[in-house]
Design an enzyme around this catalytic site. Sequence first.
Site, PDB file in Angstrom:
ATOM      1  N   PRO A  90       0.817  -1.225   0.000  1.00 59.64           N
ATOM      2  CA  PRO A  90       0.000   0.000   0.000  1.00 59.64           C
ATOM      3  C   PRO A  90       0.847   1.270   0.000  1.00 59.64           C
ATOM      4  O   PRO A  90       0.330   2.352  -0.249  1.00 59.64           O
ATOM      5  CB  PRO A  90      -0.836  -0.103   1.275  1.00 59.64           C
ATOM      6  CG  PRO A  90      -0.354  -1.277   2.025  1.00 59.64           C
ATOM      7  CD  PRO A  90       0.577  -2.069   1.177  1.00 59.64           C
ATOM      8  N   GLU A 117       3.020  -7.633   8.457  1.00 55.12           N
ATOM      9  CA  GLU A 117       3.036  -6.198   8.737  1.00 55.12           C
ATOM     10  C   GLU A 117       3.880  -5.437   7.734  1.00 55.12           C
ATOM     11  O   GLU A 117       3.580  -4.332   7.344  1.00 55.12           O
ATOM     12  CB  GLU A 117       3.607  -5.962  10.139  1.00 55.12           C
ATOM     13  CG  GLU A 117       2.648  -6.331  11.239  1.00 55.12           C
ATOM     14  CD  GLU A 117       1.464  -5.390  11.293  1.00 55.12           C
ATOM     15  OE1 GLU A 117       1.686  -4.192  11.483  1.00 55.12           O
ATOM     16  OE2 GLU A 117       0.320  -5.857  11.147  1.00 55.12           O
ATOM     17  N   ARG A 155      -4.220  -8.662 -20.424  1.00 60.52           N
ATOM     18  CA  ARG A 155      -5.263  -8.363 -21.412  1.00 60.52           C
ATOM     19  C   ARG A 155      -4.766  -7.405 -22.494  1.00 60.52           C
ATOM     20  O   ARG A 155      -5.361  -7.314 -23.554  1.00 60.52           O
ATOM     21  CB  ARG A 155      -6.530  -7.818 -20.745  1.00 60.52           C
ATOM     22  CG  ARG A 155      -6.374  -6.467 -20.123  1.00 60.52           C
ATOM     23  CD  ARG A 155      -7.620  -6.051 -19.377  1.00 60.52           C
ATOM     24  NE  ARG A 155      -8.714  -5.685 -20.262  1.00 60.52           N
ATOM     25  CZ  ARG A 155      -8.761  -4.574 -20.994  1.00 60.52           C
ATOM     26  NH1 ARG A 155      -7.750  -3.722 -20.964  1.00 60.52           N
ATOM     27  NH2 ARG A 155      -9.792  -4.312 -21.771  1.00 60.52           N
ATOM     28  N   ASP A 170     -11.221   0.720 -24.661  1.00 62.09           N
ATOM     29  CA  ASP A 170     -11.732   0.695 -23.298  1.00 62.09           C
ATOM     30  C   ASP A 170     -11.502   1.994 -22.560  1.00 62.09           C
ATOM     31  O   ASP A 170     -10.652   2.783 -22.930  1.00 62.09           O
ATOM     32  CB  ASP A 170     -11.034  -0.401 -22.508  1.00 62.09           C
ATOM     33  CG  ASP A 170     -11.816  -1.677 -22.574  1.00 62.09           C
ATOM     34  OD1 ASP A 170     -12.992  -1.619 -22.928  1.00 62.09           O
ATOM     35  OD2 ASP A 170     -11.230  -2.723 -22.280  1.00 62.09           O
TER      36      ASP A 170
HETATM   37  N1  ADE Z   1      -0.934  -5.146   0.038  1.00 59.76           N
HETATM   38  C1  ADE Z   1      -1.878  -4.837   0.945  1.00 59.76           C
HETATM   39  N2  ADE Z   1      -2.639  -3.813   0.531  1.00 59.76           N
HETATM   40  C2  ADE Z   1      -2.172  -3.464  -0.702  1.00 59.76           C
HETATM   41  C3  ADE Z   1      -2.547  -2.482  -1.656  1.00 59.76           C
HETATM   42  N3  ADE Z   1      -3.545  -1.617  -1.446  1.00 59.76           N
HETATM   43  N4  ADE Z   1      -1.846  -2.418  -2.816  1.00 59.76           N
HETATM   44  C4  ADE Z   1      -0.824  -3.263  -3.033  1.00 59.76           C
HETATM   45  N5  ADE Z   1      -0.426  -4.213  -2.176  1.00 59.76           N
HETATM   46  C5  ADE Z   1      -1.087  -4.315  -1.014  1.00 59.76           C
END
Ligand code: ADE
Length: 248
Positions: A90, A117, A155, A170
């Site tokens: 994230p 974590e 794709r 698209d």
């Molecule tokens: N691992 C956990 N959440 C994630 C996300 N939003 N994007 C990429 N990898 C992740």
Amino acid sequence: MRIDVLTLFPEMVDAVLQSSILGKAREKGIVEYHLTNFRDFSGNKHGQVDDTPYGGGGGMVLKPEPIFSAVEHIVDGTGSRSPRIILMTPQGDPYNQSKAERLAEEEHLIFICGHYEGYDERIREHLVTDEISIGDYVLTGGELPALVVIDSVVRLLPGALGNEQSARTDSFQNGLLEHPHYTRPAEFRGWQVPDVLLSGHHENIETWRLKESLRRTYLRRPDLLKEMELTEPMQKLLEEVKKEEKQN
Ligand code: ADE
């Protein structure tokens, strides 16, 4: 293209890669998938791949050895000169269609999926070439995000979609959201398909589609329009859209 996925849950990833367009692309020889359980590279007899963080605190951290060893094993085995080594996190770069297009040009992608974590920082600093996030929310692991990226890339590979046209037209492919679509019947519960689409007049249909594509983007994703350089005809259509929307 060769795609490797490092994961502790290969069966989860495999189920998706076998299905639908991703599975067909493999059958057609357009892409190869290789799954590696990096627990096999733990280097200890307990198969331990994570440990507590230095400095204390909760949670577990993925150890560097299993990830480095698994990636090096793949790279040595394939002789790939410059694979993209992609950490799903994230904290990564926000993913979008233009990144999908760039990845679709590569020969070898290696995805690293964690379930803890965090990753030992040395993985980030000394192994990976990219860090990707699929959005501002936290999932339990990197597998679903990696599959999202793989799906969007495969794709785009020539021959993966039955209809070549559809990857190109698209949403996002030209920076705009796609125009509305209709199919038979021409009238359903009193709701009519726009006349122009039944007219057979190709030029008018193209203009209508472009205008409705601009309208949709203007109403739903004005942020996308700000980043685009519109041609003069597009600017004119957009002005019409804005006027019409003010009246509504
Ligand atoms: N691992 C956990 N959440 C994630 C996300 N939003 N994007 C990429 N990898 C992740």
